[in-house]
Scaffold this motif. Structure first.
Motif, PDB file in Angstrom:
ATOM      1  N   ARG A  70       0.833  -1.205   0.000  1.00  0.00           N
ATOM      2  CA  ARG A  70       0.000   0.000   0.000  1.00  0.00           C
ATOM      3  C   ARG A  70       0.866   1.253   0.000  1.00  0.00           C
ATOM      4  N   ALA A  71       1.961   1.228   0.781  1.00  0.00           N
ATOM      5  CA  ALA A  71       2.845   2.392   0.818  1.00  0.00           C
ATOM      6  C   ALA A  71       3.497   2.641  -0.541  1.00  0.00           C
ATOM      7  N   GLN A  72       3.919   1.573  -1.181  1.00  0.00           N
ATOM      8  CA  GLN A  72       4.535   1.722  -2.519  1.00  0.00           C
ATOM      9  C   GLN A  72       3.530   2.245  -3.525  1.00  0.00           C
ATOM     10  N   LYS A  73       2.262   1.780  -3.401  1.00  0.00           N
ATOM     11  CA  LYS A  73       1.209   2.236  -4.318  1.00  0.00           C
ATOM     12  C   LYS A  73       0.916   3.708  -4.104  1.00  0.00           C
ATOM     13  N   ALA A  74       0.869   4.161  -2.801  1.00  0.00           N
ATOM     14  CA  ALA A  74       0.595   5.573  -2.515  1.00  0.00           C
ATOM     15  C   ALA A  74       1.716   6.460  -3.007  1.00  0.00           C
ATOM     16  N   ALA A  75       2.979   6.008  -2.844  1.00  0.00           N
ATOM     17  CA  ALA A  75       4.114   6.798  -3.343  1.00  0.00           C
ATOM     18  C   ALA A  75       4.062   6.931  -4.851  1.00  0.00           C
ATOM     19  N   GLY A  76       3.691   5.870  -5.563  1.00  0.00           N
ATOM     20  CA  GLY A  76       3.581   5.935  -7.025  1.00  0.00           C
ATOM     21  C   GLY A  76       2.484   6.871  -7.459  1.00  0.00           C
ATOM     22  N   ALA A  77       1.339   6.898  -6.717  1.00  0.00           N
ATOM     23  CA  ALA A  77       0.233   7.796  -7.074  1.00  0.00           C
ATOM     24  C   ALA A  77       0.635   9.246  -6.886  1.00  0.00           C
ATOM     25  N   ALA A  78       1.385   9.519  -5.767  1.00  0.00           N
ATOM     26  CA  ALA A  78       1.823  10.892  -5.530  1.00  0.00           C
ATOM     27  C   ALA A  78       2.783  11.359  -6.601  1.00  0.00           C
ATOM     28  N   ALA A  79       3.703  10.480  -6.996  1.00  0.00           N
ATOM     29  CA  ALA A  79       4.656  10.853  -8.052  1.00  0.00           C
ATOM     30  C   ALA A  79       3.951  11.108  -9.363  1.00  0.00           C
ATOM     31  N   THR A  80       2.902  10.382  -9.615  1.00  0.00           N
ATOM     32  CA  THR A  80       2.156  10.568 -10.862  1.00  0.00           C
ATOM     33  C   THR A  80       1.426  11.902 -10.860  1.00  0.00           C
ATOM     34  N   LYS A 101      -5.719  10.454 -23.414  1.00  0.00           N
ATOM     35  CA  LYS A 101      -5.850  11.886 -23.169  1.00  0.00           C
ATOM     36  C   LYS A 101      -5.472  12.254 -21.746  1.00  0.00           C
ATOM     37  N   THR A 102      -5.622  11.312 -20.858  1.00  0.00           N
ATOM     38  CA  THR A 102      -5.328  11.592 -19.460  1.00  0.00           C
ATOM     39  C   THR A 102      -3.856  11.612 -19.177  1.00  0.00           C
ATOM     40  N   GLY A 103      -3.028  11.293 -20.147  1.00  0.00           N
ATOM     41  CA  GLY A 103      -1.595  11.292 -19.919  1.00  0.00           C
ATOM     42  C   GLY A 103      -1.047   9.956 -19.521  1.00  0.00           C
ATOM     43  N   GLN A 104      -1.901   8.936 -19.379  1.00  0.00           N
ATOM     44  CA  GLN A 104      -1.432   7.614 -18.983  1.00  0.00           C
ATOM     45  C   GLN A 104      -1.235   6.771 -20.230  1.00  0.00           C
ATOM     46  N   PRO A 105      -0.125   6.038 -20.304  1.00  0.00           N
ATOM     47  CA  PRO A 105       0.088   5.190 -21.486  1.00  0.00           C
ATOM     48  C   PRO A 105      -0.934   4.071 -21.534  1.00  0.00           C
ATOM     49  N   ALA A 106      -1.437   3.846 -22.707  1.00  0.00           N
ATOM     50  CA  ALA A 106      -2.431   2.781 -22.869  1.00  0.00           C
ATOM     51  C   ALA A 106      -1.756   1.427 -22.810  1.00  0.00           C
ATOM     52  N   ALA A 107      -2.554   0.422 -22.521  1.00  0.00           N
ATOM     53  CA  ALA A 107      -2.013  -0.942 -22.467  1.00  0.00           C
ATOM     54  C   ALA A 107      -1.570  -1.370 -23.841  1.00  0.00           C
ATOM     55  N   ALA A 108      -0.656  -2.284 -23.848  1.00  0.00           N
ATOM     56  CA  ALA A 108      -0.160  -2.792 -25.135  1.00  0.00           C
ATOM     57  C   ALA A 108      -1.288  -3.425 -25.917  1.00  0.00           C
ATOM     58  N   ALA A 109      -1.093  -3.473 -27.239  1.00  0.00           N
ATOM     59  CA  ALA A 109      -2.145  -4.016 -28.099  1.00  0.00           C
ATOM     60  C   ALA A 109      -2.418  -5.457 -27.720  1.00  0.00           C
ATOM     61  N   GLY A 110      -3.671  -5.797 -27.569  1.00  0.00           N
ATOM     62  CA  GLY A 110      -4.061  -7.160 -27.249  1.00  0.00           C
ATOM     63  C   GLY A 110      -3.970  -7.480 -25.761  1.00  0.00           C
ATOM     64  N   GLU A 111      -3.555  -6.473 -24.821  1.00  0.00           N
ATOM     65  CA  GLU A 111      -3.417  -6.732 -23.396  1.00  0.00           C
ATOM     66  C   GLU A 111      -4.463  -5.907 -22.621  1.00  0.00           C
ATOM     67  N   ARG A 112      -4.977  -6.467 -21.543  1.00  0.00           N
ATOM     68  CA  ARG A 112      -5.961  -5.774 -20.714  1.00  0.00           C
ATOM     69  C   ARG A 112      -5.239  -5.006 -19.609  1.00  0.00           C
ATOM     70  N   PRO A 113      -5.769  -3.802 -19.146  1.00  0.00           N
ATOM     71  CA  PRO A 113      -5.130  -3.062 -18.044  1.00  0.00           C
ATOM     72  C   PRO A 113      -5.211  -3.855 -16.757  1.00  0.00           C
ATOM     73  N   SER A 114      -4.193  -3.677 -15.902  1.00  0.00           N
ATOM     74  CA  SER A 114      -4.155  -4.411 -14.638  1.00  0.00           C
ATOM     75  C   SER A 114      -5.220  -3.881 -13.690  1.00  0.00           C
ATOM     76  N   VAL A 115      -5.453  -4.614 -12.574  1.00  0.00           N
ATOM     77  CA  VAL A 115      -6.465  -4.216 -11.581  1.00  0.00           C
ATOM     78  C   VAL A 115      -6.053  -2.914 -10.896  1.00  0.00           C
ATOM     79  N   GLN A 116      -4.752  -2.777 -10.650  1.00  0.00           N
ATOM     80  CA  GLN A 116      -4.277  -1.559 -10.001  1.00  0.00           C
ATOM     81  C   GLN A 116      -4.553  -0.333 -10.862  1.00  0.00           C
ATOM     82  N   GLU A 117      -4.324  -0.428 -12.169  1.00  0.00           N
ATOM     83  CA  GLU A 117      -4.587   0.696 -13.060  1.00  0.00           C
ATOM     84  C   GLU A 117      -6.061   1.034 -13.096  1.00  0.00           C
ATOM     85  N   MET A 118      -6.918  -0.001 -13.093  1.00  0.00           N
ATOM     86  CA  MET A 118      -8.361   0.264 -13.106  1.00  0.00           C
ATOM     87  C   MET A 118      -8.804   0.957 -11.811  1.00  0.00           C
TER      88      MET A 118
END
Length: 330
Positions: A70-80, A101-118
């Protein structure tokens, strides 16, 4: 020592503070100072002593692992949030990565976004990056269709198939094979019968032929030139004191063998049983019962000697005196 507050008390205090700020904003008053907020806020939570650090190499518990995540996830969100990623132009082609448009890179072609990204997208109030359309499957180049072999004129594919089926029907089954053999045997029998009904024909030389002029034969000589083809000897010799040209048939009067002319012995000798004949054709040794036979002979209108084997003359019957059996020479 400060009293430790429960989770429910902390949440209630937070809700009350939020309500006061909303009311102050509605009335146009300035928000309370930090000191007032500090006074109205519930008593501070007394700092709790930090848990003792585990020695190096000690396995972490499940709670520790979840807290670190959770701490690593919060640090990544703050940096973003602090450093947003600048938008990049989408690369051409379905396989390249596109930037949302939001500035986040889209998932690779043929791959679904991870649960964390959702989850992160839901918290920030935006929709999760849609899946890029999968690239179309690489199509294999089609093989060129080769033209079919030309069918020879006069026979179509159906006709060839029909002939092949007929041949298979004739040979494939024992019943058809038996009928085929019967037909072949019947045809052979008919051909044999037709050959039996036809007479046997022997190609014989003509019975009448010319053997040259009288001057071609010297006195006291025997010509074997026409023996193999016509079966006669042309002789120029004296008989009963008179010079004659006559034709002796080359058949032994014993059993029908062909005698040989022996020039050194001046006689005809049969190789089968030893019969001997003089140059005149008279027999003198061996089993031959009578002299050789003469063939008809004459001078043709063109001056050539003509022999006729269809006519025969025998000495024992006195037929050698017939003028048709000899040609007189001077």
């Amino acid at each position: 020592m400060a009293k430790k507050l429960s989770t429910q008390e902390i949440l209630a205090a937070a809700r009350a503070e939020k309500a006061k700020q909303a009311a102050a904003s509605a009335e146009g008053a300035a928000p309370p100072a930090p000191a007032e907020a500090a006074e109205s806020a519930p008593a501070e939570i007394a700092p709790q002593p930090a848990p003792p650090k585990k020695a190096a190499g000690t396995p972490k518990s499940t709670k520790d692992i979840l807290a670190a995540a959770r701490a690593q996830k919060a640090a990544g969100a703050a940096a973003t949030v602090e450093k947003p990623v600048p938008s990049q132009p989408a690369k051409p082609g379905p396989v390249g990565k596109a930037v949302a448009k939001t500035g986040q890179p889209a998932a690779a072609a043929g791959e679904r976004p991870s649960v964390q990204e959702m989850l992160k997208a839901v918290r920030e109030g935006r929709k999760p990056a849609e899946e890029a359309p999968a690239p179309p499957a690489l199509r294999k180049p089609k093989k060129p269709v080769l033209p079919s072999k030309p069918i020879p004129r006069g026979a179509t594919a159906e006709e060839k198939a029909g002939r092949r089926n007929v041949l298979l029907a004739l040979v494939a089954t024992p019943f058809a094979a038996a009928w085929t053999m019967f037909g072949v045997a019947s045809a052979a029998g008919l051909l044999g019968m037709a050959r039996f009904m036809m007479p046997n024909i022997v190609n014989e030389p003509p019975s009448r032929f010319k053997v040259g002029s009288p001057g071609d034969y010297a006195p006291g000589t025997v010509s074997t030139k026409y023996t193999a083809q016509y079966g006669v000897w042309v002789v120029n010799a004296e008989y009963q004191g008179q010079g004659l040209i006559y034709a002796l048939i080359s058949i032994c009067t014993h059993l029908g063998c062909t005698p040989n002319w022996l020039e050194g012995e001046q006689k005809f000798k049969c190789p089968c049983h030893g019969s001997g004949f003089y140059i005149t054709g008279i027999n003198f040794e061996g089993p031959a019962p009578r002299p050789l036979e003469r063939a008809g002979i004459r001078i043709a209108p063109d001056g050539m000697i003509e022999v006729d084997k269809s006519v025969k003359f025998q000495q024992e019957l006195g037929q050698w005196e017939d003028p048709a059996s000899k040609v007189e020479v001077a």
